[in-house]
Write a protein that holds these residues in place. Structure first.
Motif, short mmCIF file in Angstrom:
data_model
loop_
_atom_site.label_atom_id
_atom_site.label_comp_id
_atom_site.label_asym_id
_atom_site.label_seq_id
_atom_site.Cartn_x
_atom_site.Cartn_y
_atom_site.Cartn_z
N CYS A 769 0.84 -1.20 0.00
CA CYS A 769 0.00 0.00 0.00
C CYS A 769 0.87 1.24 0.00
O CYS A 769 0.55 2.23 -0.67
CB CYS A 769 -0.90 -0.03 1.24
N VAL A 770 1.96 1.21 0.76
CA VAL A 770 2.86 2.38 0.81
C VAL A 770 3.43 2.64 -0.59
O VAL A 770 3.46 3.78 -1.07
CB VAL A 770 3.99 2.12 1.84
N ALA A 771 3.88 1.57 -1.24
CA ALA A 771 4.46 1.75 -2.56
C ALA A 771 3.42 2.23 -3.57
O ALA A 771 3.66 3.15 -4.37
CB ALA A 771 5.08 0.43 -3.02
N TYR A 772 2.20 1.63 -3.52
CA TYR A 772 1.17 2.01 -4.48
C TYR A 772 0.70 3.45 -4.24
O TYR A 772 0.42 4.19 -5.18
CB TYR A 772 -0.02 1.06 -4.38
N GLU A 773 0.54 3.86 -2.98
CA GLU A 773 0.09 5.22 -2.69
C GLU A 773 1.12 6.24 -3.16
O GLU A 773 0.76 7.28 -3.68
CB GLU A 773 -0.19 5.38 -1.20
N GLN A 776 0.58 6.47 -6.76
CA GLN A 776 -0.82 6.64 -7.16
C GLN A 776 -1.29 5.50 -8.07
O GLN A 776 -1.94 5.71 -9.09
CB GLN A 776 -1.04 8.00 -7.86
N CYS A 777 -0.92 4.33 -7.71
CA CYS A 777 -1.38 3.13 -8.43
C CYS A 777 -2.73 2.74 -7.85
O CYS A 777 -2.85 1.84 -6.99
CB CYS A 777 -0.36 2.00 -8.28
N ASP A 778 -3.78 3.45 -8.30
CA ASP A 778 -5.09 3.36 -7.67
C ASP A 778 -5.65 1.96 -7.69
O ASP A 778 -6.07 1.42 -6.64
CB ASP A 778 -6.05 4.32 -8.37
N LEU A 779 -5.71 1.36 -8.81
CA LEU A 779 -6.36 0.06 -8.93
C LEU A 779 -5.59 -1.01 -8.16
O LEU A 779 -6.18 -1.90 -7.52
CB LEU A 779 -6.50 -0.32 -10.40
N ASP A 780 -4.28 -0.91 -8.26
CA ASP A 780 -3.47 -1.90 -7.52
C ASP A 780 -3.70 -1.75 -6.02
O ASP A 780 -3.82 -2.73 -5.27
CB ASP A 780 -2.00 -1.72 -7.86
N LEU A 781 -3.77 -0.49 -5.55
CA LEU A 781 -3.98 -0.24 -4.13
C LEU A 781 -5.34 -0.75 -3.68
O LEU A 781 -5.47 -1.39 -2.62
CB LEU A 781 -3.83 1.25 -3.83
N ILE A 782 -6.39 -0.46 -4.47
CA ILE A 782 -7.73 -0.91 -4.12
C ILE A 782 -7.79 -2.43 -4.08
O ILE A 782 -8.41 -3.04 -3.19
CB ILE A 782 -8.75 -0.34 -5.12
N LYS A 783 -7.12 -3.05 -5.03
CA LYS A 783 -7.11 -4.52 -5.07
C LYS A 783 -6.47 -5.09 -3.81
O LYS A 783 -6.99 -6.02 -3.18
CB LYS A 783 -6.36 -4.97 -6.32
N VAL A 784 -5.32 -4.52 -3.45
CA VAL A 784 -4.62 -5.02 -2.23
C VAL A 784 -5.49 -4.78 -1.00
O VAL A 784 -5.62 -5.67 -0.12
CB VAL A 784 -3.25 -4.31 -2.11
N GLU A 794 -8.22 2.33 2.66
CA GLU A 794 -8.77 2.60 1.33
C GLU A 794 -9.66 3.84 1.36
O GLU A 794 -9.59 4.70 0.46
CB GLU A 794 -9.57 1.39 0.85
N ALA A 795 -10.54 4.01 2.38
CA ALA A 795 -11.42 5.17 2.47
C ALA A 795 -10.60 6.45 2.62
O ALA A 795 -10.90 7.47 1.96
CB ALA A 795 -12.37 5.01 3.66
N ARG A 796 -9.61 6.45 3.46
CA ARG A 796 -8.79 7.64 3.61
C ARG A 796 -8.08 7.99 2.29
O ARG A 796 -7.98 9.16 1.91
CB ARG A 796 -7.76 7.40 4.73
N TYR A 797 -7.60 6.93 1.61
CA TYR A 797 -6.90 7.19 0.34
C TYR A 797 -7.85 7.81 -0.70
O TYR A 797 -7.51 8.75 -1.40
CB TYR A 797 -6.30 5.88 -0.19
N LEU A 798 -9.08 7.27 -0.75
CA LEU A 798 -10.04 7.78 -1.74
C LEU A 798 -10.42 9.22 -1.46
O LEU A 798 -10.56 10.04 -2.38
CB LEU A 798 -11.29 6.90 -1.75
N VAL A 799 -10.64 9.57 -0.17
CA VAL A 799 -11.00 10.95 0.16
C VAL A 799 -9.86 11.87 -0.20
O VAL A 799 -10.06 12.96 -0.75
CB VAL A 799 -11.39 11.05 1.65
N ARG A 800 -8.63 11.46 0.14
CA ARG A 800 -7.48 12.31 -0.17
C ARG A 800 -7.22 12.36 -1.69
O ARG A 800 -6.76 13.37 -2.20
CB ARG A 800 -6.24 11.79 0.57
#
Length: 1544
Positions: A769-773, A776-784, A794-800
């Protein structure tokens, strides 16, 4: 260059562009009297007009409403002449707008035109008139038309300037011409005019025949008087050259010359030379002494002046002196054989062919050519070329060649054949062979040049090839050989052939033959021929096949040839085998550099095959193998091969110099062979080229040796390398070794987040998640996060992240983790944020995802829980809107609790969602009263609540809206009250329409009075007047219209009129002075007299019609007639008027009206026509009188139909006659004779019919109705009758006897049918004298048929006529036999004598003797005197003992023969005297002194030649007949026999 024309053609205008209808551009509508004006008649809509185009100003045509049948413009001024159907002519001045003159013709004008600037010519059926536009003069007749132009179309009329000579031009069926009859005019002057001098002068001046006897008599008279000069003039001037004969010349030659004077002959020739050309005989007689005296220049002068008639005899005479001059004579005389002979003798051979073609003469060309060849071969060549220069040669080319070869003229023959055979025709193949053969034998170079030019293709190629080989022309031989054995024998001698040509030669051979020839060349001398074989193979490898050529070279183990051959094609070939064979050949020949080049550049060889070959070849230089393995990814095999064969230096060379990018593969290979790590590390360190770090890491990572690269990677980082691959490898090593990986991942900016994240997913999801954020590898992060339930992260990442697309992705309905994610967003993520943008993006995402309930939950948490966003307008709007959409029960609560939202917009949205009470609450809360009442009216639909609301508000705008609603629901009274309370007249048009529809006129008056106070609109005042009329307030209405107003009173009057309010309409029409409508109104009110007075003031045809029709309906016929007189003058209205009267049965009144109208000035054809039709229907007794008075003014076709329908046959015939429909007139009289037939009228009309078939119908009619008058009719019809058909008709009707006078009257036409019919009648009547007269006068009948019928007649006179007819048809025997049968001996003798048949006459003599008719025998001897043979007569008389009866005949015969003998003896004596006198005169002429003529020493009588001898006189002149008895004439096939000792 464009052609220069002597005229200029230009376009001035296009009539269509001026608005002229193309249908009116024609002779019937357009006239052009000069180059100044064009006049066109056309009809636009219902109006006739005349368009005048002034060519000086064509863009401004003049249009005038003029009705006319014809219009012509004055040629110079703007004056127009008009003609109508009523024969009225008028002349108007357009500029002055005035009528200049007018006249009504009594006849129809068929053609007219301006013949000068002030005169118009008028052509009628009978005469031509001139009408001057000056003064008051009427048209003046200038002449009557000629009868030949009766009924013809007139196309032009011309005059001279003084109008003295006049020409009328028309089209007639006849074409006539007048000329002088040259054969009779002289005789006419001589015999009829009794003026021989005039006849002579005419004959001399015009060279006319007919005066031969006069000239001959005058010439002989003058010659006998010794006036030789005058006689010569007469002979020379006689027409047709009647006296210019040899006899005349001999007469002048016989006259002796007088001392000191020119001889008569010289005078004669001098006169002839002065007058013109001498004839043939005169030219000979004049030129003979001239040439004898050597005066050739005189002859040349006369020829040049064309004074002599050239002839073959004159040319022969001249040729002995001067052949060139003789050639000129022959040319003029058109003697082709002599002309060509002279051309040949004078060496002008080139002219022979041209002359022969010109005159169409065909001499013996070969003979002429052979003669020319003997004299001059070069000229012979030119002559031969001329003989064959045409498509069809004048002589056979083979014969011409034989002539050349007879003299061994090879060069000339070659030149000739080259020119003659240039068209290369198949039929000339043998000549082509002969040409090549002679030159190959005698001049091979010439033959080589001919073959090189490729002029011929049809010669014997095999024969020519053998000759070429013998002549040493191997190249030409090869070009012609077709047999492979011959080609192989010649082609191996390459040292004798042009290499370039030889290579091209192989292109003409077949594949098999080419390979065989190449094999033969290599077998004969491979060293000498190898280069040529390589060139051939290189050029034709596509045709011959590369594989076959390779096998050919390999069969001779010629790798050098194979190398050079393949080297020439390898760069263009795509065949793998070619490239492989080339690499093999290059290796065999030691061409390593070429091997290296092909391995590097070629893409066509099989790399596996080449790799294996190079590995087996064990080359000293491994570079080709390295190139192949590098290009085709055989690096692993290469490393294994080099490492195992101890060729490590080539590995270093490969990665350092050849391709450093392949280092990862090389390292992988070295690791596979367990190479030392130190060697590998050193190799990596020393390679400085460009290679992929990712590939190197991948190769090492696959073998779990990644830490091997750590020193190299750290060194690259220390060197400042920012390559992602390097940092990716370091990240992987740190993660695996757990060397502070999270800090590295957050702080290192160079690694690839996606790569490292995927590497971390299985090892540590948090690190992923750290690497994807970070990346900004959105789909990969959501998948993980989804896979590992990290929804809070995931919610915090989406809001930000604030990415709508990403929100849409995670909020999709098919996302199984959506609910968990939403809970974390509502509970954690949005509660933590203070950024309005993050809130906004999140809310929009929920809205976009269509999650209203979740959105309401979210918004209530934000807005209603006293957060920092509680008073946010957009969020309040959103909350209400979401409730409208998702939960309507909460809307009213939100409207009351919230205050900071957009009320109008929210209310409108509520309306659109049918929340009308909520919308009304919003408008009411925010005091938007007009919108609030609109909701009550339009959406809630409660007008009572609306009325209460309006009373409570009491605003004009609110009352206006309520009024409109009430008006829409037809509450007119309530609506008007509301409009009055609102003081709003703006909707006056809708109010007027509604009040009119519901008859609320009283309320409407109130409204309009209010509106008029507010605004003085024309419409308001107009409707107010109408409302007053509808409420019958006529006093107020009259007061209103009397005062100032803007109303459309005319319009209101029309409406009142249409609705039957005639009293109001009367007031209104009277106010605006519209007398036409006033008259109509008065008619409806029954005030007819006043209506007529108003119509008189209106003076409108439509008004007159309306009043008239009303008067008729009211039976006010006097007033109706007054109106009708104003209507009937308009032709377009006449039909309606008549129909109106007739439909109501008022025929008497209608006739009275039309009779009264005939006297009007504007009476027209329609009135006369319709009155005639009415007479035919209702008063037929008056129609005849009417037509006799006014037939020229009625429309005859229309009246014809009426008369026919009324069965008025006499009147119908009268009209047909006047309309010149003579055919119909005759048909009518024949169909209705009781009423229509009159003898004189019928005979007058029937002669004019066009359909001749009516003649025969009239004959049938007369046979049935008036048979006694039939011959009178036939007399009239005979000029146009087909007499044969007429006879056939009367024969079928068995009425020939009735028309016998007719047959006699037309027998002068000598018609066969007439003659036979009349002859049959005469036979039936036994009128043999009339029959004899008929057949003598008219011979066109079947004489044999008639003779055969008469031959059986019981009366002898008719049988005698039959014999006569047989005689006329040269049927002499039948004629004589018939006479003998009827004992008509005289006729038999006459017919036998006329037959000129001796056999028939002798047979008749014998028959007389057989019948004992001795007297007839004696009479027949004299009747057939010239036909009978005396010996036959003598024999018959002796045998029958009737010499006494024959003696008169023999006496006559003896007398005739003695007379002939005496005449012959006298003629012999005269001839001898004339011969002696001629000899004496000739001797006298020889002694006469010489004389001169024309100043030249021309001795015409002193010729050295002897006088022309006189032909011996025969003893007896042969005669044309042979009357001697007993001997047949030569015509019968026997030779002439001597009689009485003389040679006949």
């Amino acid at each position: 260059m464009a052609q220069i024309l002597p005229i200029r053609f230009q376009e001035h205008l296009q009539l269509q562009n001026l608005g002229v209808n193309p249908a009116n551009i024609g002779f019937s509508y357009l006239t052009m009297e000069s180059d100044k004006f064009i006049c066109i008649r056309e009809k636009v809509g219902e109006q006739n007009q005349v368009v005048i185009v002034d060519l000086s100003d064509p863009n401004n045509p003049i249009r005038r409403p003029i009705s006319a049948d014809s219009a012509i413009m004055n040629p110079t001024s703007k004056v127009i002449a008009l003609k109508d159907a009523a024969k009225t002519l008028q002349i108007f001045n357009i500029e002055m707008k005035s009528k200049m003159k007018a006249h009504t013709m009594t006849e129809e004008v068929m053609f007219w035109k301006w013949i000068s600037v002030n005169t118009v010519a008028l052509v009628t059926d009978t005469a031509v008139y001139h009408w001057s536009m000056e003064g008051d003069s009427q048209p003046a007749k200038v002449f009557d038309r000629h009868a030949s132009l009766a009924g013809c179309q007139i196309i032009n009329y011309r005059t001279d300037e003084q109008q003295k000579w006049l020409l009328l031009i028309g089209i007639s069926a006849q074409v006539l011409s007048v000329c002088v009859e040259e054969e009779n005019i002289v005789n006419y002057a001589t015999n009829v005019l009794q003026n021989p001098d005039l006849a002579l002068r005419m004959a001399v001046r015009s060279n006319l025949a007919g005066a031969e006897e006069l000239f001959a008599r005058k010439f002989n008279t003058l010659f006998a008087q010794g006036s030789y000069s005058e006689a010569a003039k007469v002979a020379a001037s006689a027409p047709k050259g009647i006296l210019r004969t040899a006899e005349t010349i001999r007469k002048f030659q016989s006259v002796p010359s007088q001392p000191g004077q020119a001889s008569p002959l010289l005078q004669y020739f001098g006169i002839l030379l002065d007058q013109g050309q001498l004839n043939k005989f005169e030219s000979l007689e004049l030129c003979r002494p001239v040439l004898q005296q050597g005066r050739k220049q005189l002859l040349e002068k006369w020829l040049k002046e064309d004074k002599l008639e050239c002839s073959e005899e004159l040319g022969d005479l001249v040729k002995a002196t001067d052949p060139t001059l003789a050639l000129s004579v022959y040319l003029r005389a058109n003697v082709p054989n002599k002309v060509i002979q002279c051309f040949a003798e004078t060496g002008q051979f080139q002219k022979i062919v041209l002359y022969a073609k010109k005159v169409g003469y065909t001499p013996d060309w070969v003979f002429l050519l052979r003669n020319v060849m003997r004299v001059n071969p070069d000229q012979g060549l030119q002559f031969a070329q001329m003989l064959v220069q045409d498509e069809e040669p004048l002589a056979n080319i083979n014969q011409i060649v034989d002539v050349f070869m007879e003299g061994s003229l090879i060069q000339q023959c070659t030149s000739f054949l080259l020119d003659a055979l240039k068209n290369n025709r198949p039929a000339e193949g043998h000549l082509q062979t002969r040409l090549l053969e002679m030159n190959l034998i005698h001049a091979p170079q010439v033959a080589d040049a001919i073959l090189g030019n490729q002029m011929f293709t049809h010669y014997d190629r095999a024969h020519v090839a053998q000759l070429c080989e013998k002549a040493g022309l191997l190249q030409r031989a090869l070009e012609h050989y077709t047999d492979l054995y011959d080609i192989k024998r010649a082609v191996v001698h390459t040292h004798l052939l042009n290499p370039e040509w030889l290579v091209n030669f192989f292109g003409s051979l077949s594949v098999e033959d080419s390979l065989e020839c190449l094999r033969a060349m290599l077998s004969a001398n491979i060293r000498q021929n190898l280069q040529l074989c390589v060139q051939v193979a290189s050029k034709y490898h596509e045709q011959l096949g590369t594989q076959a050529l390779v096998e050919l070279f390999e069969s001779f183990k010629s790798y050098e040839g194979l190398f050079y051959f393949l080297g020439s094609i390898v760069n263009f070939s795509q065949e793998p085998d070619v490239h492989f064979k080339y690499i093999q050949a290059a290796c065999k020949t030691g061409q390593i550099k070429e091997v290296e080049r092909i391995c590097r550049e070629s893409n066509c060889y099989d790399p596996e095959r080449v790799k294996n070959f190079l590995k087996e070849a064990k080359l000293t230089d491994q570079l080709p193998l390295i190139i192949v393995c590098d290009r085709f990814d055989f690096v692993h095999d290469l490393v294994l091969y080099l490492y195992r064969n101890n060729l490590q230096k080539y590995i270093e060379i490969y990665v350092q110099k050849v391709n450093p990018s392949r280092l990862p593969v090389v390292i992988g290979g070295l690791l596979d062979v367990d190479c030392s790590e130190d060697v590998i590390k050193n190799l990596i360190m020393v390679v400085r080229g460009q290679f992929s770090t990712d590939e190197l890491v991948e190769e090492v990572e696959k073998r779990n040796r990644l830490k091997l690269l750590l020193p190299w990677l750290e060194s690259r980082v220390h060197e400042g390398c920012e390559e992602p691959a390097t940092h990716n490898a370091l990240a992987k090593i740190y993660i695996d070794s757990n060397n502070t990986p999270e800090r590295f991942l957050k702080e290192n900016p160079f690694y690839d987040s996606a790569v490292v994240g995927r590497y971390c997913e299985k090892r540590d999801p948090h690190l992923a998640c750290v690497a994807y954020e970070r990346g900004q590898c959105d789909l990969d992060l959501i998948k993980v996060c989804n896979e590992n339930s990290l929804f809070k992260s995931e919610a915090r990442y989406l809001v930000r992240r604030k990415d709508p697309e990403l929100w849409a992705k995670v909020l999709e309905e098919n996302n199984p983790f959506r609910r968990q994610l939403i809970d974390q967003v509502v509970q954690t993520a949005l509660s933590e944020t203070q950024d309005p943008e993050e809130v906004s993006v999140t809310v929009k995402a929920f809205m976009t995802a269509d999650l209203p309930n979740e959105l309401i939950e979210l918004l209530e948490k934000i807005v209603l829980n006293n957060s920092v966003f509680s008073e946010h307008r957009n969020l309040q709007n959103l909350l209400i809107l979401t409730a409208i959409k998702a939960d309507r029960t909460r809307v009213m609560e939100y409207i009351n609790r919230l205050d900071n939202y957009d009320a109008p917009d929210i209310a409108n949205i509520a309306i659109s969602n049918e929340l009308f009470e909520e919308a009304f609450a919003i408008f009411k809360k925010f005091d938007v009263n007009t919108s609030a009442i609109q909701v009550l009216i339009e959406h809630i639909g409660n007008l009572d609540r609306a009325y209460e609301f309006a009373e409570r508000c009491n605003e004009p705008a609110v009352w206006s809206q309520l009024a409109r609603a009430q008006l829409q629901r037809d509450l007119v009274k309530e609506a008007i009250d509301s409009y009055i309370k609102a003081v709003d007249p703006s909707a006056y048009m809708e109010v007027v329409n509604a009040a009119s529809k519901n008859d609320n006129w009283e309320d409407l008056v109130k409204f309009l009075q209010m509106a008029r106070k507010k605004a003085r609109e024309s419409y308001v005042e107009t409707e107010l007047i109408f409302a007053l009329a509808k409420t019958n307030r006529l006093a107020e209405l009259e007061e209103f219209v009397s005062g100032p107003n803007n109303a459309h009173i005319q319009q209101v009057g029309d409406r009142c009129y249409e609705e039957g309010m005639y009293e109001a309409a009367k007031l209104l029409y009277n106010n605006v002075s519209n007398f036409a409508r006033l008259a109509s109104t008065l008619v409806h009110l029954g005030e007819y007299q006043a209506a007529v007075d108003s119509a008189r003031k209106a003076n409108s045809t439509r008004t007159w019609k309306e009043v008239c029709f009303a008067c008729v309906d009211g039976e006010e016929f006097r007033l109706a007639q007054i109106c009708g007189l104003h209507i009937v003058i308009h032709a377009d209205e006449l039909e309606d008027l008549i129909s109106y009267y007739q439909d109501r049965g008022y025929f008497e009144e209608l006739i009275a009206l039309l009779e009264a109208a005939l006297g009007l000035e504007r009476a027209h054809m329609g009135m006369f026509t319709e009155l005639a039709i009415l007479y035919s229907k209702f008063k037929p007794q008056k129609m005849k009188e009417h037509l006799e008075l006014f037939w020229s003014r009625v429309n005859i076709p229309k009246v014809l139909r009426a008369a026919e329908l009324s069965h008025l046959w006499a009147e119908l015939v009268f009209l047909y006659d006047k309309y010149e429909e003579f055919d119909n007139a005759v048909i009518t009289m024949m169909n209705h004779p009781t009423d229509a037939w009159k003898e004189g009228l019928f005979k007058d009309i029937v002669a004019k019919v066009a359909n001749v078939e009516l003649y025969y119908k009239s004959l049938s009619f007369y046979l049935e109705y008036k048979p006694l008058l039939l011959n009178d009719l036939l007399t009239i019809l005979s000029p146009r009758l087909d007499h044969s058909r007429a006879v056939s008709f009367f024969s079928k009707m068995n009425q020939l006897k009735l028309v016998k006078p007719y047959l006699r009257s037309v027998q002068n036409h000598n018609n066969k049918s007439v003659n036979e019919a009349l002859n049959n009648l005469l036979t039936e009547e036994e009128d043999y004298q009339g029959l004899r007269a008929s057949i003598d006068a008219y011979d066109n009948f079947d004489t044999i048929g008639l003779a055969q019928r008469l031959e059986k007649h019981e009366l002898i006179e008719f049988r005698r006529i039959a014999a006569y007819l047989y005689k006329r048809n040269n049927r002499w025997r039948q004629s004589v036999e018939l006479c003998k049968k009827d004992k008509l001996y005289k006729d038999a003798m006459l017919f036998a004598a006329e037959s000129k048949d001796a056999e028939l006459s002798e047979t008749l003599l014998q028959w007389f003797l057989e019948k004992g008719r001795k007297e007839c025998f004696a009479a027949c001897l004299f009747a057939s005197y010239d036909l009978l043979h005396p010996d036959v007569v003598l024999e018959l008389a002796w045998r029958h003992n009737i010499m006494d009866f024959a003696m008169p005949y023999f006496i006559q015969v003896m007398r005739e023969y003695l007379t002939k003998v005496d005449e012959f003896a006298a003629k012999v004596t005269v001839d001898k005297l004339e011969e002696a006198e001629s000899k004496r005169k000739t001797e006298d002429e020889v002694k006469e002194p010489q004389t001169m003529v024309f100043g030249q020493q021309l001795m015409l009588t002193a010729a050295a030649t002897a006088p022309t001898p006189v032909a011996p006189v025969a003893s007896v002149t042969p005669q044309s007949a042979y009357p001697a008895y007993g001997y047949p004439s030569p015509a019968a096939g026997y030779p002439a026999q001597p009689a009485y000792g003389f040679n006949m």
